[in-house]
Design an enzyme around this catalytic site. Structure first.
Site, mmCIF file in Angstrom:
data_model
loop_
_atom_site.group_PDB
_atom_site.id
_atom_site.type_symbol
_atom_site.label_atom_id
_atom_site.label_comp_id
_atom_site.label_asym_id
_atom_site.label_seq_id
_atom_site.Cartn_x
_atom_site.Cartn_y
_atom_site.Cartn_z
ATOM 1 N N ALA A 69 37.357 35.227 26.991
ATOM 2 C CA ALA A 69 36.179 34.643 26.347
ATOM 3 C C ALA A 69 35.178 34.287 27.447
ATOM 4 C CB ALA A 69 36.590 33.401 25.565
ATOM 5 N N GLU A 115 44.303 38.687 23.985
ATOM 6 C CA GLU A 115 44.542 38.269 22.595
ATOM 7 C C GLU A 115 43.907 39.247 21.612
ATOM 8 O OE1 GLU A 115 42.982 34.279 23.503
ATOM 9 O OE2 GLU A 115 44.927 33.522 22.864
ATOM 10 N N GLU A 135 44.302 31.113 31.058
ATOM 11 C CA GLU A 135 43.547 29.937 30.592
ATOM 12 C C GLU A 135 43.989 28.657 31.286
ATOM 13 O OE1 GLU A 135 44.814 32.305 28.584
ATOM 14 O OE2 GLU A 135 43.464 32.721 26.911
HETATM 15 N N1 CO8 Z 1 33.560 34.781 31.371
HETATM 16 C C1 CO8 Z 1 32.341 34.890 31.926
HETATM 17 N N2 CO8 Z 1 32.087 35.646 33.016
HETATM 18 C C2 CO8 Z 1 33.123 36.299 33.570
HETATM 19 C C3 CO8 Z 1 34.415 36.237 33.043
HETATM 20 C C4 CO8 Z 1 34.634 35.429 31.881
HETATM 21 N N3 CO8 Z 1 35.831 35.339 31.269
HETATM 22 N N4 CO8 Z 1 35.237 36.996 33.810
HETATM 23 C C5 CO8 Z 1 34.467 37.525 34.782
HETATM 24 N N5 CO8 Z 1 33.192 37.113 34.641
HETATM 25 C C6 CO8 Z 1 32.032 37.450 35.489
HETATM 26 C C7 CO8 Z 1 32.100 36.721 36.815
HETATM 27 O O1 CO8 Z 1 31.589 35.423 36.674
HETATM 28 C C8 CO8 Z 1 31.231 37.606 37.677
HETATM 29 O O2 CO8 Z 1 29.886 37.342 37.386
HETATM 30 P P1 CO8 Z 1 28.781 37.267 38.592
HETATM 31 O O3 CO8 Z 1 28.801 38.642 39.187
HETATM 32 O O4 CO8 Z 1 27.524 36.941 37.875
HETATM 33 O O5 CO8 Z 1 29.269 36.234 39.541
HETATM 34 C C9 CO8 Z 1 31.541 39.005 37.161
HETATM 35 O O6 CO8 Z 1 32.098 38.834 35.843
HETATM 36 C C10 CO8 Z 1 32.547 39.731 37.983
HETATM 37 O O7 CO8 Z 1 33.702 38.902 38.125
HETATM 38 P P2 CO8 Z 1 34.344 38.556 39.559
HETATM 39 O O8 CO8 Z 1 33.320 38.536 40.637
HETATM 40 O O9 CO8 Z 1 35.171 37.318 39.393
HETATM 41 O O10 CO8 Z 1 35.278 39.849 39.746
HETATM 42 P P3 CO8 Z 1 36.635 39.966 40.560
HETATM 43 O O11 CO8 Z 1 36.976 41.415 40.579
HETATM 44 O O12 CO8 Z 1 36.549 39.213 41.864
HETATM 45 O O13 CO8 Z 1 37.739 39.153 39.672
HETATM 46 C C11 CO8 Z 1 38.839 38.581 37.594
HETATM 47 C C12 CO8 Z 1 38.073 39.650 38.408
HETATM 48 C C13 CO8 Z 1 40.184 38.275 38.260
HETATM 49 C C14 CO8 Z 1 39.061 39.127 36.224
HETATM 50 C C15 CO8 Z 1 37.985 37.271 37.545
HETATM 51 O O14 CO8 Z 1 36.665 37.605 37.125
HETATM 52 C C16 CO8 Z 1 38.518 36.236 36.604
HETATM 53 O O15 CO8 Z 1 39.472 35.554 36.921
HETATM 54 N N6 CO8 Z 1 37.888 36.086 35.405
HETATM 55 C C17 CO8 Z 1 38.211 35.056 34.458
HETATM 56 C C18 CO8 Z 1 39.497 35.385 33.715
HETATM 57 C C19 CO8 Z 1 39.841 34.266 32.762
HETATM 58 O O16 CO8 Z 1 40.067 33.129 33.162
HETATM 59 N N7 CO8 Z 1 39.927 34.576 31.458
HETATM 60 C C20 CO8 Z 1 40.244 33.615 30.427
HETATM 61 C C21 CO8 Z 1 38.998 33.016 29.869
HETATM 62 S S1 CO8 Z 1 39.335 31.712 28.702
HETATM 63 C C22 CO8 Z 1 39.693 32.545 27.276
HETATM 64 O O17 CO8 Z 1 39.688 33.727 27.203
HETATM 65 C C23 CO8 Z 1 40.004 31.689 26.085
HETATM 66 C C24 CO8 Z 1 40.289 32.570 24.893
HETATM 67 C C25 CO8 Z 1 40.023 31.859 23.621
HETATM 68 C C26 CO8 Z 1 40.228 32.718 22.390
HETATM 69 C C27 CO8 Z 1 39.344 33.944 22.306
HETATM 70 C C28 CO8 Z 1 39.638 34.747 21.057
HETATM 71 C C29 CO8 Z 1 39.040 36.084 21.133
#
Ligand code: CO8
Length: 259
Positions: A69, A115, A135
């Site tokens: 998300a 999910e 999460e």
């Molecule tokens: N939300 C918003 N932006 C994101 C997300 C996200 N989940 N994931 C990545 N991005 C963005 C980053 O902020 C970044 O943006 P910018 O270039 O503007 O800084 C861009 O995407 C690229 O990401 P990274 O630079 O971090 O790329 P890396 O290759 O270094 O890392 C990862 C990739 C490991 C995937 C890393 O981006 C990461 O850890 N992302 C977050 C993963 C996460 O925590 N996901 C869980 C989110 S909470 C959730 O999903 C709750 C679910 C609730 C129910 C939903 C029902 C459908």
């Protein structure tokens, strides 16, 4: 803009099609914002009702199916916003389509992305796929079915490990755990997924629908209720032309031509 939809003919001599929905928010690794959600649910409902569409695919990019998300949208939400609007509750609609929905996963498939993949009827992935419920690193837990569907898919211990540590699992581990049905080389995932979707699309519409309903019920019903539902659906298919055609074709040693 957040979603690309394409349709693919099942064969040259048929009007039947497979529909592909591709998440298209590359700068945020396909993070599932409210706008993405609206587009996916709208497209899924329209395609589910389109009589020429027999099977749906949901996919992302080579780098990410979806990284969860959208954290920037969630950051400022409070309890009232979340509980008061049943935040993410309507994503469940994806698991209630009549037609089969296949998830084709490459790269990151995390949090809400994992999910959503599990709301689909089966997950196919490439060797680069990484699945996780990270999460816990954000001070929250899964909210789109992760604690329930992942646990049913791979068992309590592995699911608990993923939810408590936030660590990702590889495509190979996901395959060995039963989370995904097939793993393909990265450059073959889309072709192979389309082939599988076209195979499903060539079967009888009603028997596909009944099989999907019965298998999905196994995740919800006690065994005796599930067995009864399966038997009743099985009985009901004897009222269809496809049952007559399928059995006649077998006995006449020819391919079946389902309606
Ligand atoms: N939300 C918003 N932006 C994101 C997300 C996200 N989940 N994931 C990545 N991005 C963005 C980053 O902020 C970044 O943006 P910018 O270039 O503007 O800084 C861009 O995407 C690229 O990401 P990274 O630079 O971090 O790329 P890396 O290759 O270094 O890392 C990862 C990739 C490991 C995937 C890393 O981006 C990461 O850890 N992302 C977050 C993963 C996460 O925590 N996901 C869980 C989110 S909470 C959730 O999903 C709750 C679910 C609730 C129910 C939903 C029902 C459908």
């Amino acid at each position: 803009d957040n979603l690309l939809v394409s349709k693919h003919a099942v064969s040259e001599d048929s009007d039947n099609q497979v529909a592909m929905m591709q998440l298209n928010r590359p700068k945020a690794l396909n993070a599932l914002s409210d706008a993405v959600l609206d587009d996916v649910l709208h497209a899924a409902h329209v395609l589910d009702k389109d009589p020429t569409v027999r099977c749906l695919i949901l996919t992302g990019s080579a780098k990410a199916f979806a990284a969860g998300a959208d954290i920037s949208e969630m950051k400022t939400k409070n309890f009232e916003d979340a509980y008061g609007t049943d935040m993410f509750g309507h994503w469940q609609e994806l698991s209630r389509l009549q037609k089969p929905l296949l998830a084709a996963v490459s790269g990151f498939c995390l949090g809400g992305g994992c999910e959503v993949a599990m709301m689909c009827d089966m997950i196919l992935c490439s060797k680069s796929a990484k699945f996780g419920q990270p999460e816990i690193n954000l001070g929250i837990i899964a909210g789109g079915g992760g604690t329930q569907r992942l646990t049913r898919a791979i068992g309590k211990s592995k699911s608990m490990y993923m939810h408590l540590t936030g660590e990702f699992i590889s495509a190979e581990e996901a395959y060995n755990s039963g989370l995904v049905a097939k793993v393909f080389p990265d450059d073959e995932l889309m072709d192979e997924t389309l082939k599988i979707a076209k195979t499903i699309a060539s079967k009888g519409v009603l028997s596909v629908q009944a099989a999907k309903e019965a298998v999905n019920a196994a995740e919800e019903l006690p065994l005796q209720e599930g067995l009864r539902l399966e038997r009743r659906l099985f009985h009901s298919l004897f009222a269809t032309k496809d049952q007559k055609e399928g059995m006649a074709a077998f006995l006449e040693k020819r391919p079946a031509d389902f309606s």
